[in-house]
Write a protein that holds these residues in place. Structure first.
Motif, mmCIF file in Angstrom:
data_model
loop_
_atom_site.group_PDB
_atom_site.id
_atom_site.type_symbol
_atom_site.label_atom_id
_atom_site.label_comp_id
_atom_site.label_asym_id
_atom_site.label_seq_id
_atom_site.Cartn_x
_atom_site.Cartn_y
_atom_site.Cartn_z
ATOM 1 N N VAL A 598 0.885 -1.157 0.000
ATOM 2 C CA VAL A 598 0.000 0.000 0.000
ATOM 3 C C VAL A 598 0.922 1.206 0.000
ATOM 4 O O VAL A 598 1.616 1.472 0.985
ATOM 5 N N ARG A 625 -9.712 -4.651 0.151
ATOM 6 C CA ARG A 625 -9.845 -4.107 1.508
ATOM 7 C C ARG A 625 -8.463 -3.937 2.138
ATOM 8 O O ARG A 625 -8.052 -4.722 2.990
ATOM 9 N N PRO A 628 -6.472 0.047 6.712
ATOM 10 C CA PRO A 628 -6.683 1.500 6.774
ATOM 11 C C PRO A 628 -5.452 2.271 7.277
ATOM 12 O O PRO A 628 -5.193 3.384 6.808
ATOM 13 N N VAL A 631 -3.117 2.632 4.462
ATOM 14 C CA VAL A 631 -3.642 3.609 3.508
ATOM 15 C C VAL A 631 -3.357 5.019 3.992
ATOM 16 O O VAL A 631 -2.906 5.884 3.227
ATOM 17 N N VAL A 635 -1.191 7.907 2.185
ATOM 18 C CA VAL A 635 -1.716 9.247 1.887
ATOM 19 C C VAL A 635 -0.759 10.321 2.384
ATOM 20 O O VAL A 635 -0.433 11.290 1.682
ATOM 21 N N ARG A 689 -8.726 8.014 1.178
ATOM 22 C CA ARG A 689 -8.142 6.795 0.618
ATOM 23 C C ARG A 689 -7.309 7.066 -0.633
ATOM 24 O O ARG A 689 -6.745 6.137 -1.207
ATOM 25 N N GLY A 690 -7.247 8.325 -1.030
ATOM 26 C CA GLY A 690 -6.469 8.620 -2.225
ATOM 27 C C GLY A 690 -6.558 10.077 -2.608
ATOM 28 O O GLY A 690 -7.066 10.930 -1.863
ATOM 29 N N ASP A 693 -10.070 11.853 -2.545
ATOM 30 C CA ASP A 693 -10.552 12.181 -1.201
ATOM 31 C C ASP A 693 -9.833 13.399 -0.648
ATOM 32 O O ASP A 693 -10.441 14.223 0.062
#
Length: 825
Positions: A598, A625, A628, A631, A635, A689-690, A693
């Motif tokens: 990720v 999935r 988080p 992720v 970010v 999430r990217g 967002d």
């Protein structure tokens, strides 16, 4: 054993110090002999030691050609053939007998013997010749020999010889051994400074400016015309030797002969023997100190040397061309005065001579230390701790070597050698090549694996070709007889190091077999084409590599790169030698990993399960999935890479950030820090999430959440957006100025204002404007401005703006937003 005085070839300067040297060795057990080239230290001293102590005298030379030449010379002094009283052992070639008393070996052979049996049974003395050259094996042999004397064999005599005067450190490594010096018998050597008429490009990488080779050839012709005797020409490598030979062409009865390590023993021996007629010998540094070329009266020195360099960050090692040192130039010049007065032609200026380095760098400071580190581990001293090394290995290079050895399974996590490491050492090749041989032989058979490793161990066999498979086929066919002879000798040696009876279990095509062996040796150089039809590849180690134009390797999807280098200033490496592989073979040779990744890639968060061969992505599929927390970390990494402009900064968010920054600057804590790094760490990015967002993030709300509750209601008081002025206007404050909050306002609107208010803990800086909106004064002290600055502004502007009030006492005048109907005085 030493021939009596008066025997031809034995009345050399070192003979005068043999008694002193023998006394030093008997009393201390070790000594250092300093003697310039040509004084007899290589030939007379070992013969004298054979009269001093029982057992075999082992003489270690840094190069094979020097070992063979020294043995041949000593045997000739005794009137014998090599292999009797005097013999030699070099890699792939041994000529000794039970009656051999003096055996000349390479330092690499000596190190291997010490590893097999440190006591050296049957050996009475070890002579380490030319220690000033500071090769890795020489440094190891010196340190191991000193350790053996101290712990196992106090009776073993250890003598180090050097052609330079830097003997103090060597003597200290041998336990403060005595130093004996032999004076030189050199005749006078006249120095001729011969710089090129036009500047040439300094050497970089392996490249030497062709104009310098033109110049060297011209100087050789001049030397032949001005002098008598043979001419010895120093050049950095075999390629330059061939280039100068082509430029010289036919010289009318003068023989032009090369001398370098790639030649067959027969051709080397021919150059080192006296011969009728005049000769020009084109030599590498092998002729600096280890060898004597008979008949030389003249030296032509190109002033260059070739040394190993390692790019630790990219894992690339290669030879590079550098300027020769002052000490090397002195030794080269001395070759002209060995037998009679001579002359040296130096292809540089006297001014340049003073700028040359005093001595060459030792190999330990610049070379790949993988094999060196494995030897230390096999000795039981990882990293060299406790050994009398002349120079400590550089920590970064040693760490890279340790990482490589752990990857090969040669050492454990503590740096101690494993059984696998000892097996690799026993092969007598670089640990990478030894690994390739041991792992490929059960698959390809001993002969085929050994043939490929023999090519990899001497990349000069490839010549100008870069296709390893084609090189292998050419050697099998005997296209170049000398190269094929060297290759077959090394192949046989490597094959003997393997267990017998290893059948080939796979009829793999030659190209793929060459690729498999290369990939096993250099898994980080398995490379995939970046785009179909392109000439640039991404190697598993992360470095890009580019093929030369016109190469037969072009268009291949996968390569196993055997040799690559990178010129200073270039981002990508250049492929010098490679083999074709396919993806299944690359997977077999390299370490394929599979993991969830990720990360911020190509401008957005990518969550995927990736199969990799190092930096090369073999396959990837999107994760539905992802974790988080990972992720969120990706970010933040994206913002860190691309900056906070990745977020959507509305005018309101930009203004709020500026107000908060002013409060932090003027009032300090607990007002929040809204600098880039602080915001990156403190902004609530939950749910992002990217990239999309991040663009939707409400930065005004996010910034307000940074305020402690006790400050949330005070922001408009401490840093208001607008401020009322005496005219009744409400003017917007500019918080973007790095020197503090600024209020741009017309002079007439602040008449009657004794002082500007404080904003964010500091006096508000007024940018006072003319009726046309141009700044006429800047002040934080309005009272002082009315007294001292305003009279000048009034005098300058009231004539240009007569409809606007310009009172003499502005501190008590009526403020206004409009122009007057009549001019006031």
């Amino acid at each position: 054993m030493l021939p009596p005085a008066g025997t031809p070839g034995t009345d050399l300067p070192v003979r005068a110090v043999l008694g002193e040297l023998g006394d030093a060795l008997r009393s201390a057990g070790a000594a250092v002999l300093v003697a310039p080239p040509g004084t007899g230290k290589t030939t007379l001293v070992p013969l004298a030691l054979a009269d001093l102590v029982p057992g075999r005298i082992v003489v270690a030379e840094p190069r094979r050609v020097a070992a063979r030449a020294a043995a041949r010379r000593m045997a000739a002094l005794l009137g014998e053939a090599v292999g009797g009283t005097v013999g030699y052992s070099v890699r792939g070639d041994t000529r000794v007998s039970p009656g051999t008393r003096v055996e000349v070996v390479t330092t690499g052979v000596l190190v291997q013997r010490l590893q097999r049996d440190p006591e050296l049974p049957g050996t009475g003395a070890v002579v380490l010749d030319e220690v000033h050259e500071r090769h890795l094996d020489t440094d190891l042999a010196l340190a191991f020999g000193a350790d053996v004397r101290a712990a196992l064999r106090p009776d073993l005599l250890l003598l180090a010889t050097s052609a330079t005067a830097q003997a103090g450190r060597v003597a200290a490594a041998l336990g403060d051994a005595p130093v004996v010096a032999a004076t030189s018998a050199l005749h006078d050597v006249e120095v001729m400074w011969c710089p090129p008429a036009t500047p040439v490009t300094p050497p970089h990488g392996l490249r030497v400016d062709p104009r310098l080779l033109d110049h060297v050839a011209a100087v050789v012709r001049r030397a032949l015309a001005e002098t008598t005797g043979d001419v010895l020409v120093f050049l950095p490598g075999a390629g330059e030797i061939e280039g100068v030979a082509r430029r010289l062409g036919a010289l009318g009865g003068v023989a032009v002969l090369p001398l370098h390590g790639r030649l067959t023993a027969v051709r080397q021996d021919a150059v080192l023997s006296a011969a009728p007629g005049r000769r020009v010998v084109l030599a590498t540094a092998v002729a600096e100190s280890s060898l004597t070329v008979p008949g030389v009266r003249v030296v032509v020195d190109a002033g260059l040397a070739r040394v190993p360099r390692t790019d630790l960050a990219r894992g690339l090692g290669s030879l590079v061309t550098v300027r020769a040192s002052q000490s090397a130039a002195t030794q080269r010049a001395g070759r002209a005065g060995r037998e009679a007065p001579g002359r040296v032609y130096r292809c540089w200026s006297e001014a340049e001579q003073a700028r040359l380095p005093a001595h060459p760098e030792p190999e330990v400071a610049t070379a790949d230390l993988t094999a060196f580190a494995l030897q230390l581990a096999c000795w039981g001293t990882p990293g060299g701790a406790g050994l009398a090394l002349l120079d400590a290995p550089p920590a970064a290079a040693l760490e890279v070597a340790g990482t490589t050895l752990r990857g090969l399974g040669a050492v454990d996590a503590t740096g101690r050698v494993t059984a696998r490491g000892r097996a690799l050492t026993a092969v007598g090749a670089h640990p990478r090549l030894a690994r390739a041989l041991l792992d490929a032989a059960p698959r390809l058979g001993a002969r085929r694996a050994a043939e490929v490793v023999a090519v990899l161990s001497d990349d000069s066999l490839a010549g100008s070709r870069d296709d390893l498979g084609a090189v292998w086929r050419a050697l099998r066919n005997g296209t170049d007889r000398a190269a094929t002879a060297r290759w077959r000798t090394e192949t046989r040696r490597l094959e003997r190091s393997l267990p017998s009876g290893l059948p080939a279990t796979d009829p793999m095509p030659d190209d793929l077999a060459a690729g498999l062996v290369t990939g096993l040796a250099f898994p980080e150089r398995l490379a995939r084409q970046r785009r179909p039809g392109g000439t640039t590849y991404l190697m598993a180690g992360g470095t890009a590599a580019e093929l030369a134009p016109g190469t037969p390797l072009a268009g291949q999807p996968w390569l196993a790169v055997a040799v690559a280098d990178r010129d200073p200033g270039r981002r990508d490496a250049r492929v010098r030698l490679a083999a074709v592989v396919d993806e299944p073979t690359a997977r077999e040779a390299g370490a394929v990993t599979e993991a969830e990744e990720v990360a911020w890639i190509d401008g957005d968060v990518r969550a995927r399960r990736v199969e990799r061969l190092g930096a090369v992505v073999l396959a990837a599929r999107t994760l539905s999935r992802p974790d988080p927390e990972r992720v969120a970390a990706a970010v933040r990494d994206g913002i860190r890479r691309e900056g906070l402009d990745l977020l959507r900064w509305t005018p309101a968010a930009t203004a709020l950030r500026a107000r908060l920054a002013a409060c932090r600057s003027g009032l300090g804590e607990p007002w929040p820090d809204v600098g880039d790094e602080a915001l990156l760490a403190s902004l609530d990015l939950a749910g992002a999430r990217g990239r999309a967002d991040l663009r939707r993030l409400d930065l005004v709300a996010a910034l307000r959440r940074l305020l402690p509750w006790e400050l949330a209601g005070r922001l408009d008081e401490a840093a208001p957006e607008l401020v009322g002025v005496p005219s009744g206007s409400r003017v917007r404050i500019d918080y973007d100025d790095p020197e503090g909050p600024v209020l741009p306002v017309r002079v007439q609107e602040v008449f009657g204002w004794a002082a500007a208010p404080r904003v964010a803990g500091r006096p508000l800086r007024l940018h006072l404007l003319s009726p046309a909106g141009r700044t006429v004064a800047i002040t934080s002290d309005l009272g002082s401005f009315w007294r001292t600055g305003y009279p000048g502004v009034r005098a300058d502007l009231r004539g240009r703006y007569p409809r606007h009030p310009w009172p003499e006492d502005p501190a008590n005048a009526e403020p206004t937003r409009r122009a007057s109907q009549r001019r006031t005085s």
